[in-house]
Design a protein around this motif. Structure first.
Motif, mmCIF file in Angstrom:
data_model
loop_
_atom_site.group_PDB
_atom_site.id
_atom_site.type_symbol
_atom_site.label_atom_id
_atom_site.label_comp_id
_atom_site.label_asym_id
_atom_site.label_seq_id
_atom_site.Cartn_x
_atom_site.Cartn_y
_atom_site.Cartn_z
ATOM 1 N N ASP A 14 51.995 6.794 -4.458
ATOM 2 C CA ASP A 14 52.260 8.345 -4.343
ATOM 3 C C ASP A 14 51.168 9.042 -3.293
ATOM 4 O OD1 ASP A 14 53.946 7.922 -6.279
ATOM 5 O OD2 ASP A 14 52.574 8.420 -7.728
ATOM 6 N N ASP A 15 50.314 8.463 -2.630
ATOM 7 C CA ASP A 15 49.405 8.914 -1.920
ATOM 8 C C ASP A 15 49.985 8.989 -0.433
ATOM 9 O OD1 ASP A 15 48.059 9.868 -3.992
ATOM 10 O OD2 ASP A 15 46.334 8.051 -3.790
ATOM 11 N N GLU A 16 50.839 7.900 -0.264
ATOM 12 C CA GLU A 16 51.215 7.870 1.231
ATOM 13 C C GLU A 16 52.220 8.879 1.676
ATOM 14 O OE1 GLU A 16 53.334 4.099 1.336
ATOM 15 O OE2 GLU A 16 51.606 2.741 0.544
ATOM 16 N N VAL A 17 51.735 8.954 3.010
ATOM 17 C CA VAL A 17 52.678 10.087 3.838
ATOM 18 C C VAL A 17 54.206 9.780 3.934
ATOM 19 C CG1 VAL A 17 52.778 11.707 5.766
ATOM 20 C CG2 VAL A 17 50.589 11.063 4.740
ATOM 21 N N LYS A 18 55.065 10.375 3.285
ATOM 22 C CA LYS A 18 56.322 10.133 3.655
ATOM 23 C C LYS A 18 56.928 11.408 4.657
ATOM 24 C CE LYS A 18 56.872 8.218 -1.018
ATOM 25 N NZ LYS A 18 57.589 8.364 -2.495
ATOM 26 N N PRO A 19 58.084 10.728 5.302
ATOM 27 C CA PRO A 19 58.748 11.725 6.044
ATOM 28 C C PRO A 19 59.276 12.658 5.448
ATOM 29 C CG PRO A 19 59.647 9.396 6.348
ATOM 30 C CD PRO A 19 58.196 9.374 5.267
ATOM 31 N N THR A 20 59.303 13.988 5.708
ATOM 32 C CA THR A 20 59.920 14.895 4.978
ATOM 33 C C THR A 20 61.277 15.632 5.745
ATOM 34 O OG1 THR A 20 58.862 16.804 6.316
ATOM 35 C CG2 THR A 20 57.760 16.042 4.105
ATOM 36 N N ARG A 21 61.830 16.208 5.266
ATOM 37 C CA ARG A 21 63.286 16.638 5.749
ATOM 38 C C ARG A 21 62.782 17.359 7.007
ATOM 39 N NH1 ARG A 21 68.735 17.515 3.640
ATOM 40 N NH2 ARG A 21 67.808 16.179 1.829
ATOM 41 N N LEU A 22 61.936 18.233 7.048
ATOM 42 C CA LEU A 22 61.624 19.269 8.008
ATOM 43 C C LEU A 22 61.057 18.285 9.482
ATOM 44 C CD1 LEU A 22 61.164 21.780 9.332
ATOM 45 C CD2 LEU A 22 58.789 21.668 8.431
ATOM 46 N N SER A 23 60.321 17.014 9.249
ATOM 47 C CA SER A 23 60.069 16.294 10.346
ATOM 48 C C SER A 23 61.132 15.696 10.987
ATOM 49 C CB SER A 23 58.829 15.616 10.019
ATOM 50 O OG SER A 23 59.403 14.540 8.812
ATOM 51 N N LEU A 24 62.000 14.937 10.007
ATOM 52 C CA LEU A 24 63.268 14.300 10.481
ATOM 53 C C LEU A 24 64.062 15.567 11.341
ATOM 54 C CD1 LEU A 24 65.149 11.915 10.321
ATOM 55 C CD2 LEU A 24 66.172 12.890 8.231
ATOM 56 N N THR A 25 64.271 16.837 10.610
ATOM 57 C CA THR A 25 64.981 17.583 11.498
ATOM 58 C C THR A 25 64.326 18.032 12.902
ATOM 59 O OG1 THR A 25 65.632 18.660 9.470
ATOM 60 C CG2 THR A 25 66.113 20.092 11.301
ATOM 61 N N ARG A 26 63.167 18.104 12.752
ATOM 62 C CA ARG A 26 62.478 18.313 14.019
ATOM 63 C C ARG A 26 62.654 17.207 15.108
ATOM 64 N NH1 ARG A 26 56.341 20.494 12.437
ATOM 65 N NH2 ARG A 26 57.119 22.565 11.788
ATOM 66 N N ALA A 27 62.461 16.120 14.801
ATOM 67 C CA ALA A 27 62.793 14.829 15.597
ATOM 68 C C ALA A 27 64.185 14.840 16.025
ATOM 69 C CB ALA A 27 62.507 13.678 14.650
ATOM 70 N N VAL A 28 65.380 15.122 15.345
ATOM 71 C CA VAL A 28 66.867 15.337 15.596
ATOM 72 C C VAL A 28 66.941 16.281 16.693
ATOM 73 C CG1 VAL A 28 69.105 15.836 14.958
ATOM 74 C CG2 VAL A 28 67.728 14.322 13.686
ATOM 75 N N MET A 29 66.344 17.490 16.472
ATOM 76 C CA MET A 29 66.502 18.530 17.317
ATOM 77 C C MET A 29 65.743 18.203 18.797
ATOM 78 S SD MET A 29 68.174 20.895 16.123
ATOM 79 C CE MET A 29 67.957 22.053 17.136
ATOM 80 N N PHE A 30 64.817 17.502 18.632
ATOM 81 C CA PHE A 30 63.852 17.280 19.698
ATOM 82 C C PHE A 30 64.701 15.972 20.678
ATOM 83 C CE2 PHE A 30 61.230 14.192 22.279
ATOM 84 C CZ PHE A 30 60.515 15.212 22.909
ATOM 85 N N ILE A 31 65.614 15.193 20.136
ATOM 86 C CA ILE A 31 66.255 14.403 20.841
ATOM 87 C C ILE A 31 67.574 15.279 21.565
ATOM 88 C CG2 ILE A 31 67.916 12.333 20.332
ATOM 89 C CD1 ILE A 31 65.717 11.282 18.395
ATOM 90 N N ILE A 32 68.100 16.142 20.551
ATOM 91 C CA ILE A 32 69.405 16.863 21.149
ATOM 92 C C ILE A 32 68.820 17.631 22.316
ATOM 93 C CG2 ILE A 32 70.832 18.639 20.588
ATOM 94 C CD1 ILE A 32 71.105 17.459 17.786
ATOM 95 N N LEU A 33 67.535 18.335 22.239
ATOM 96 C CA LEU A 33 67.120 19.222 23.245
ATOM 97 C C LEU A 33 66.791 18.455 24.566
ATOM 98 C CD1 LEU A 33 66.357 22.082 24.082
ATOM 99 C CD2 LEU A 33 64.092 21.581 23.100
ATOM 100 N N PHE A 34 66.117 17.239 24.328
ATOM 101 C CA PHE A 34 65.632 16.279 25.635
ATOM 102 C C PHE A 34 67.106 15.852 26.358
ATOM 103 C CE2 PHE A 34 64.723 11.964 27.116
ATOM 104 C CZ PHE A 34 63.926 12.461 28.149
ATOM 105 N N ASN A 35 68.197 15.533 25.540
ATOM 106 C CA ASN A 35 69.305 15.177 25.882
ATOM 107 C C ASN A 35 69.976 16.461 26.779
ATOM 108 O OD1 ASN A 35 69.461 12.348 25.385
ATOM 109 N ND2 ASN A 35 70.244 12.969 23.433
ATOM 110 N N VAL A 36 69.935 17.542 26.191
ATOM 111 C CA VAL A 36 70.440 18.698 26.975
ATOM 112 C C VAL A 36 69.729 19.038 28.161
ATOM 113 C CG1 VAL A 36 70.673 21.367 26.780
ATOM 114 C CG2 VAL A 36 71.359 19.929 24.998
ATOM 115 N N VAL A 37 68.238 18.698 28.187
ATOM 116 C CA VAL A 37 67.562 18.965 29.257
ATOM 117 C C VAL A 37 67.968 18.070 30.498
ATOM 118 C CG1 VAL A 37 65.127 18.988 30.376
ATOM 119 C CG2 VAL A 37 65.710 20.445 28.219
ATOM 120 N N LEU A 38 68.107 16.857 30.193
ATOM 121 C CA LEU A 38 68.494 15.845 31.174
ATOM 122 C C LEU A 38 69.786 16.067 31.540
ATOM 123 C CD1 LEU A 38 67.283 12.408 29.424
ATOM 124 C CD2 LEU A 38 66.440 13.725 31.413
ATOM 125 N N LEU A 39 70.744 16.435 30.921
ATOM 126 C CA LEU A 39 72.302 16.880 31.237
ATOM 127 C C LEU A 39 72.049 18.104 32.346
ATOM 128 C CD1 LEU A 39 75.233 16.291 31.123
ATOM 129 C CD2 LEU A 39 75.168 18.108 29.365
#
Length: 92
Positions: A14-39
Motif C-alpha cells: 500500500d505504501d508503494e507509489v502507484k501512477p495516478t490518472r493525472l500523471s498518465l494524462t500528463r504523459a499522454v499530453m507530453f507525447i502528443i505535444l512532442f509529436n506536434v512540435v516535431l511535425l
C-alpha cells in the motif's frame, strides 16, 4: 511483512507509489505535444528549404547527409551484428 502491520490490515504494497490518472494524462499530453512540435518543425523546415536557391539547398542537403553518416556509422559499428563470430560492419 511485520505482524503488527498484518494485524492492522495494511501491507507494504500500500505504501508503494502507484501512477495516478493525472500523471498518465500528463504523459499522454507530453507525447502528443512532442509529436506536434516535431511535425511543425518538419513542415516549417520544408518550406524554408523550398524557398532557398538550388545551390544553398544542395549544400544544406549535403551537410545533413554527412552529419547523418557521421552519427550513423559509429552507432552501427558499436551495435555490431549481435551474434558471435561476425564482423562489426555486418549491417553497414
Amino acid at each position: 511483512m511485520e505482524v503488527s502491520s498484518m494485524e492492522n490490515g495494511s501491507s507494504k504494497a500500500d505504501d508503494e507509489v502507484k501512477p495516478t490518472r493525472l500523471s498518465l494524462t500528463r504523459a499522454v499530453m507530453f507525447i502528443i505535444l512532442f509529436n506536434v512540435v516535431l511535425l511543425c518543425a518538419t513542415i516549417s523546415g520544408y518550406f524554408y528549404l523550398a524557398s532557398m536557391d538550388k545551390s544553398i539547398h544542395a549544400r544544406i542537403g549535403d551537410f545533413l547527409i554527412i552529419g547523418g553518416a557521421t552519427i550513423a556509422i559509429p552507432l552501427l559499428y558499436g551495435l555490431g551484428d549481435l551474434s558471435k563470430g561476425k564482423p562489426n560492419f555486418y549491417y553497414i
